[in-house]
Design an enzyme around this catalytic site. Structure first.
Site, PDB file in Angstrom:
ATOM      1  N   LYS A   1      26.362  13.596 -19.455  1.00  0.00           N
ATOM      2  CA  LYS A   1      26.041  12.264 -19.955  1.00  0.00           C
ATOM      3  C   LYS A   1      24.522  12.045 -19.874  1.00  0.00           C
ATOM      4  O   LYS A   1      23.781  12.991 -19.710  1.00  0.00           O
ATOM      5  CB  LYS A   1      26.842  11.227 -19.194  1.00  0.00           C
ATOM      6  CG  LYS A   1      28.346  11.558 -19.128  1.00  0.00           C
ATOM      7  CD  LYS A   1      28.991  11.706 -20.515  1.00  0.00           C
ATOM      8  CE  LYS A   1      30.291  12.486 -20.449  1.00  0.00           C
ATOM      9  NZ  LYS A   1      31.480  11.699 -20.260  1.00  0.00           N
TER      10      LYS A   1
HETATM   11  C1  LIG Z   1      32.772  11.533 -20.031  1.00  0.00           C
HETATM   12  C2  LIG Z   1      33.532  10.431 -20.628  1.00  0.00           C
HETATM   13  C3  LIG Z   1      34.112   9.422 -19.837  1.00  0.00           C
HETATM   14  C4  LIG Z   1      34.085   9.408 -18.331  1.00  0.00           C
HETATM   15  O1  LIG Z   1      34.243  10.629 -17.823  1.00  0.00           O
HETATM   16  P1  LIG Z   1      34.094  11.074 -16.286  1.00  0.00           P
HETATM   17  O2  LIG Z   1      34.071  12.546 -16.423  1.00  0.00           O
HETATM   18  O3  LIG Z   1      35.327  10.541 -15.620  1.00  0.00           O
HETATM   19  O4  LIG Z   1      32.853  10.509 -15.705  1.00  0.00           O
HETATM   20  C5  LIG Z   1      34.716   8.385 -20.499  1.00  0.00           C
HETATM   21  N1  LIG Z   1      34.774   8.316 -21.830  1.00  0.00           N
HETATM   22  C6  LIG Z   1      34.234   9.253 -22.624  1.00  0.00           C
HETATM   23  C7  LIG Z   1      34.293   9.083 -24.100  1.00  0.00           C
HETATM   24  C8  LIG Z   1      33.603  10.352 -22.048  1.00  0.00           C
HETATM   25  O5  LIG Z   1      33.069  11.289 -22.827  1.00  0.00           O
END
Ligand SMILES: *Cc1c(COP(=O)(O)O)cnc(C)c1O
Length: 405
Positions: free
Chosen positions: A200
């Site tokens: 992210k």
């Molecule tokens: C990465 C992601 C999340 C949250 O993911 P975690 O791995 O739990 O931090 C939520 N929504 C989307 C669209 C994602 O790509």
């Protein structure tokens, strides 16, 4: 063939999974915390503020919201938001059909029933289908996923939700640092969820934030996250009175962030805006190579949308499965890691909603059509602008070869 007649084919050799290093000040601070042994967020000396609390205050301030809770993951932030909202067992929650599995997973874990909403050719929620399904289900809640950073017309969305008396929770895993109409993504609903997982916009391996301006929701979320009776240490949370009525009625479902993660996130938050600029330069470099290719469509980005180009998508309407596989293979041979949302079997991070078999069976013909032609690529900041032009050229050339098959 004599060497001089061979056509020079460019290829790319950088890794699509290589992130930038953690800033040195973050590493130094993490080491200091490890030496001190106080890794747990509530393990502070009298009068001290933990790294996690400092991070929460800094993120709340960055976003311009009242409250922030740091948690163990983005998925956990969504689960906690849904629970703190007061979801009833078996209640319908509307969400995007085009998203990643942590989203329906969080709804399922919170005891809700995910009802999927169609996707437009611009890769956002179909507001007509949303309107229809809000009517059919009488759902109180939309958990919108700003999937791959594509932001729906938020003004139109709020009008529809308002008309149905429904609330909004935003999944901002791909829009940390983005805006709609000058307002930060994550400030449009009753709560928003962010992820700090490695892929992210800021990276702590695992982690997430839940943000809100709603005092009661946030008080429940803090207790849910595992604050014991130490909620008064949450200076980015509501004042202690907010907990009076709920502190003994709200279960502890631990999912806290620790001080090590907070330490490496703090300096990254300071350079988030700079990262957003660098991502967008890279996005536009790739886009410029794909802009005028017959049969390949870039989604339109409305002027109100200030997005973060940490990934790029394009559509090839009507592509056949064999052409799509040829495109993936040709790109791969030249070092470019494209993903395709049309694959029958879920692969890597891309998955079709039909592979979430814990949901009731749902059919979304428009989303099926969009997904079948949808390609996706991550843009690591470790790529230079020249790298991005090269990657874009490779996709274009591979596209032209594969579609003529
Ligand atoms: C990465 C992601 C999340 C949250 O993911 P975690 O791995 O739990 O931090 C939520 N929504 C989307 C669209 C994602 O790509």
């Amino acid at each position: 063939m004599p060497e001089s007649l061979e056509i020079a084919v460019e290829s790319f050799d950088k890794s699509f999974t290589q992130q930038e290093p953690i800033p040195e000040v973050g590493i130094a601070r993490a080491i200091e915390i490890m030496r001190g042994g106080r890794l747990h967020r509530y393990n502070v000396n009298q009068g001290e503020t933990s790294e996690t609390t400092t991070l929460e205050n800094k993120f709340a301030n960055y976003l311009g919201v009242d409250y922030c809770l740091a948690c163990a993951s983005g998925g956990y932030a969504m689960l906690t938001a849904l629970r703190a909202f007061g979801l009833w067992a078996g209640e319908s929650v509307l969400t995007n059909a085009l998203t990643l599995s942590p989203v329906p997973g969080a709804i399922h874990a919170a005891g809700g029933k995910a009802v999927l909403v169609e996707t437009t050719d611009q890769l956002v929620l179909d507001l007509d289908d949303l309107h229809r399904k809000l009517g059919e289900t009488s759902s109180r809640l939309l958990l919108i996923s700003h999937m791959r950073g594509h932001i729906v017309d938020m003004d139109a969305l709020l009008t529809i939700l308002d008309r149905h008396g429904a609330s909004l929770i935003e999944d901002c895993a791909h829009t940390m640092g983005a805006f709609w109409g000058g307002r930060p993504s994550g400030t449009f609903g009753i709560a928003a969820c962010f992820s700090t997982q490695t892929y992210k916009h800021i990276n702590s391996g695992e982690g997430g934030f839940l943000t809100s301006n709603d005092r009661d929701l946030m008080a429940r979320a803090v207790i849910l996250s595992g604050s014991y009776m130490l909620y008064d240490q949450h200076t980015a949370g509501p004042a202690p009175e907010a907990y009076a009525d709920i502190r003994l009625d709200t279960p502890n479902c631990s999912g806290r962030m620790d001080n090590l993660r907070a330490a490496i996130l703090l300096p990254q938050l300071s350079c988030l805006d700079d990262r957003v600029c660098r991502w967008n330069e890279r996005y536009h470099a790739i886009e410029s190579e794909l802009g005028n290719v017959d049969g390949l469509k870039m989604p339109l980005r409305p002027p109100q949308e200030q997005f973060v180009g940490s990934s790029i998508q394009f559509l090839v309407p009507g592509i056949s499965t064999s052409q799509a596989n040829a495109l993936l293979a040709t790109c791969k041979k030249r070092g470019v890691d494209l993903k395709w949302f049309g694959a029958v079997e879920p692969r890597g991070y891309t998955s079709h909603y039909s592979s979430w078999r814990y949901l009731s069976t749902q059919t979304l013909p428009q989303t099926d059509r969009v997904l079948h032609g949808l390609f996706d690529m991550r843009i690591p900041l470790t790529f230079s602008i020249d790298d991005c032009h090269l990657v874009g050229r490779i996709i274009r050339e591979s596209f032209n070869v594969s579609l003529s098959l």
